[in-house]
Design a protein around this motif. Structure first.
Motif, mmCIF file in Angstrom:
data_model
loop_
_atom_site.group_PDB
_atom_site.id
_atom_site.type_symbol
_atom_site.label_atom_id
_atom_site.label_comp_id
_atom_site.label_asym_id
_atom_site.label_seq_id
_atom_site.Cartn_x
_atom_site.Cartn_y
_atom_site.Cartn_z
ATOM 1 N N CYS A 60 0.816 -1.217 0.000
ATOM 2 C CA CYS A 60 0.000 0.000 0.000
ATOM 3 C C CYS A 60 0.847 1.264 0.000
ATOM 4 C CB CYS A 60 -0.924 0.003 1.213
ATOM 5 S SG CYS A 60 -0.024 -0.073 2.765
ATOM 6 N N TYR A 64 0.798 5.315 4.100
ATOM 7 C CA TYR A 64 -0.232 4.882 5.062
ATOM 8 C C TYR A 64 0.426 4.081 6.184
ATOM 9 C CZ TYR A 64 -2.767 6.197 0.950
ATOM 10 O OH TYR A 64 -3.222 6.921 -0.117
ATOM 11 N N HIS A 65 -0.264 3.989 7.309
ATOM 12 C CA HIS A 65 0.224 3.147 8.406
ATOM 13 C C HIS A 65 0.076 1.681 8.032
ATOM 14 C CE1 HIS A 65 0.838 6.224 11.492
ATOM 15 N NE2 HIS A 65 -0.153 6.875 10.896
#
Ligand SMILES: *Cc1c(COP(=O)(O)O)cnc(C)c1O
Length: 382
Positions: A60, A64-65
């Motif tokens: 991803c 993002y985390h």
């Protein structure tokens, strides 16, 4: 491209300490994919977690985390001196990031114009332009000039040359605690003590390259634990992902804060799949008895290797730490490696006269006996 002199073996399957070729021949793998498959091949403990993650999310980006990445960062900092982690995809990239971090720290946090990194002869730090420049071996540099500026090499384990360790422009010293590729040379504790002391007194960072020595390879989770000091920056790769491509730079809080948004990055670095593999690998090493068992295995292996040395004149010495062992021979080590391969035993070289022995941490007494028996028959016929 022809960057490798490949052995005439095609591997298609692995399990534990063994690999199989396309014809079904079974080999005892005492290379562990170059100190990477430390839990053996295709360990269930990692496979189960990766298979679950394969159903969920593969990638991803770091915009993002990523839960497994954050968990692995916590586990790495809990298990080491470090406070913060940067993830990348390989050892060279980890060292490259460590070099950048050291300079950034000197130039932005400390506000100096220091830039120089000191490394050691016979070291190996990777194949990018900066890391091959850091590497203390001429053969990896040929034909790649101009090389980046700001590197200096000193003899390894040499007390006298420590006088020259730190110059006004020096910002960091980088070393392996057992030189892997460069001949399986363990660092002398007294020399390390002196080096650490000088770095501390002069505010010079210590970067430990644990890419080969880390993840239990030398008997402790990280080799620095055996030397009674804590580095400022450490790089880990090879054994961290059990074969999934992952690298990590671990630093203490003070140093890590030199990196801010935009200082460094990686598209794939620490993605869900590789950090799931890393987390399963690290959790197993820290929560099981594997390190104790690996220590017993290495003690047995070393004892057996020294017994062979008594029998065969061609063995000059045995050196190393834990399950990173080198056998120095008076003949072509490559010939012995080839003969062992004919007996379905895989080992590595570390220079022309050193056989590098890297069993998985899970290796058994029976496998060590199998290895020693094969070595004996090779020496008897040569
Ligand atoms: C293998 C190795 C590297 C380079 O790692 P790659 O993943 O091949 O880039 C760097 N330092 C040491 C000590 C190594 O053993």
């Amino acid at each position: 491209m022809p960057t490798y002199n490949r052995f005439p073996v095609t591997l298609v399957k692995g399990s534990g300490s063994y690999v199989w070729d396309e014809l079904g021949n079974k080999f005892l793998d005492y290379t562990s994919g170059i100190a990477t498959c430390n839990l053996g091949h295709v360990p269930d403990i990692v496979k189960v977690e990766v298979e679950k993650q394969l159903q969920q999310l593969w990638h991803c980006s770091n915009l993002y985390h990523i839960p497994s990445q954050e968990q692995l960062a916590s586990a790495l900092t809990e298990a080491s001196f470090g406070d913060q982690v940067f993830f990348c995809n390989s050892g060279a990239e980890a060292n490259e990031a460590a070099l950048k971090l050291a300079r950034k720290y000197a130039q932005t946090v400390k506000g100096t114009d220091k830039f120089e990194i000191v490394t050691f002869q016979h070291s190996f730090h990777g194949r990018t332009l900066a890391t091959l420049t850091a590497t203390g071996q001429e053969k990896v540099k040929e034909g790649f000039s101009p090389l980046p500026a700001g590197f200096r090499h000193l003899p390894y384990n040499d007390m006298e040359s420590l006088d020259e360790l730190i110059q006004p422009e020096t910002c960091a010293v980088m070393l392996e605690l057992v030189q892997g590729e460069g001949g399986v040379n363990p660092a002398d504790p007294e020399w390390v003590n002196q080096l650490v002391k000088m770095c501390r007194e002069n505010d010079v960072l210590i970067i430990i390259d644990e890419i080969q020595t880390g993840m239990g390879r030398t008997g402790t989770l990280f080799a620095y634990e055996g030397y009674g000091f804590e580095p400022d920056i450490m790089t880990v790769a090879k054994g961290l992902g059990s074969g999934f491509p992952i690298g990590a730079v671990i630093a203490n809080e003070q140093v890590a804060k030199a990196f801010g948004p935009g200082s460094h990055g990686s598209t794939f670095g620490g993605n869900p799949i590789v950090t799931t593999a890393g987390l399963a690998t690290l959790t197993h090493i820290t929560n099981s008895s594997i390190l104790t068992e690996a220590k017993q295995a290495s003690a047995y292996l070393i004892e057996q290797l020294f017994a062979l040395k008594e029998q065969f004149d061609t063995i000059e010495t045995i050196r190393g730490k834990g399950l990173l062992q080198g056998m120095v021979v008076k003949e072509e080590a490559a010939t012995i490696v080839a003969k062992l391969r004919d007996q379905h035993i895989l080992v590595l070289l570390a220079g022309p006269s050193v056989i590098r022995i890297l069993p998985p941490l899970t290796t058994t007494k029976e496998e060590i006996d199998q290895f020693i028996t094969a070595l004996k028959s090779v020496f008897q016929t040569s």
